[in-house]
Design an enzyme around this catalytic site. Sequence first.
Site, PDB file in Angstrom:
ATOM      1  N   ASP A  67       0.816  -1.218   0.000  1.00 52.37           N
ATOM      2  CA  ASP A  67       0.000   0.000   0.000  1.00 52.37           C
ATOM      3  C   ASP A  67       0.847   1.264   0.000  1.00 52.37           C
ATOM      4  O   ASP A  67       2.075   1.209   0.175  1.00 52.37           O
ATOM      5  CB  ASP A  67      -0.958  -0.006   1.212  1.00 52.37           C
ATOM      6  N   ASN A 136      -7.557  -2.649  14.155  1.00 48.44           N
ATOM      7  CA  ASN A 136      -8.931  -3.057  13.846  1.00 48.44           C
ATOM      8  C   ASN A 136      -8.959  -4.293  12.933  1.00 48.44           C
ATOM      9  O   ASN A 136     -10.000  -4.645  12.389  1.00 48.44           O
ATOM     10  CB  ASN A 136      -9.694  -1.901  13.184  1.00 48.44           C
ATOM     11  N   HIS A 138      -7.144  -4.621  10.122  1.00 52.50           N
ATOM     12  CA  HIS A 138      -6.891  -4.379   8.695  1.00 52.50           C
ATOM     13  C   HIS A 138      -5.583  -5.018   8.247  1.00 52.50           C
ATOM     14  O   HIS A 138      -4.640  -5.160   9.023  1.00 52.50           O
ATOM     15  CB  HIS A 138      -6.963  -2.886   8.321  1.00 52.50           C
ATOM     16  N   GLU A 143      -9.660  -1.960   5.101  1.00 48.95           N
ATOM     17  CA  GLU A 143     -10.341  -1.644   6.353  1.00 48.95           C
ATOM     18  C   GLU A 143     -11.581  -2.524   6.532  1.00 48.95           C
ATOM     19  O   GLU A 143     -12.073  -3.118   5.572  1.00 48.95           O
ATOM     20  CB  GLU A 143     -10.770  -0.168   6.321  1.00 48.95           C
TER      21      GLU A 143
END
Length: 234
Positions: A67, A136, A138, A143
């Site tokens: 990313d 979380n 990811h 996400e």
Amino acid sequence: MRIEKVNSEQQMGEVAAELFKSQLSAKPGSVLGLATGTTPISLYDALAGMCAKNEIDFSAANTVNLDEYCGLAPSHPQSYRYFMDKYLFDRINIKKENTHLLNGLAEDAAAECARYDALIGSLGEVDLQLLGIGPNGHIGFNEPASTFSRATQKVALTQSTIDANSRLFSEGESVPGYALTMGIKTIMLAAKIVLVAGRDKEDIVNTAINGDIDPMIPASVLQLHRDVTIVMCV
Ligand code: GLP
């Protein structure tokens, strides 16, 4: 799924580095999928150490990173290109032209994502994919969502990710709200996956590997992959 529990970050890096070493010994021209974040730094230190001792050879390898932030130039210290050069590429014998990242400055994000998917396809998919995990759940910048993301795409970062990553930005500097990320589909096509996780990630890793397979916990999709090793600090 294999879980390797280690007691220190250094050990986490060394255990994960051995997996990269085996991969490159078996296939020198491997496509390595790489990740950023603070967790992989001990792995990159271990790989740089091995390379200095000629114990690993990156000269025929290609890398594709997961990313990149939208709007950050490669020269920006928080861009993932800058990170990768600093922590890995400038310390090993890889050809710079074989190191691939998404271009966070691309004006046409969709075209840039399509270019990246085509590039990975032309390299023959990823042989060994490294992942970290966000608080979380990811992976990359995929996400929590109502479905598992597929192709490489532009994503809006959640407030939890922006907050978690703000520690790496200087005061007064804001974390970009958008990023380009390799999709879950490409990650799942990798022949092997190695996920590294520090002590702070123990709960989310447990939820991801023992809970339901749920796109609200993106890393839970790894339960469906046939060759995952999790190296975690406990
Ligand atoms: C960022 C990256 C992820 C990484 C995560 C965790 O959000 N896009 O790929 O896994 O950070 O980072 P850290 O290892 O610093 O906790």
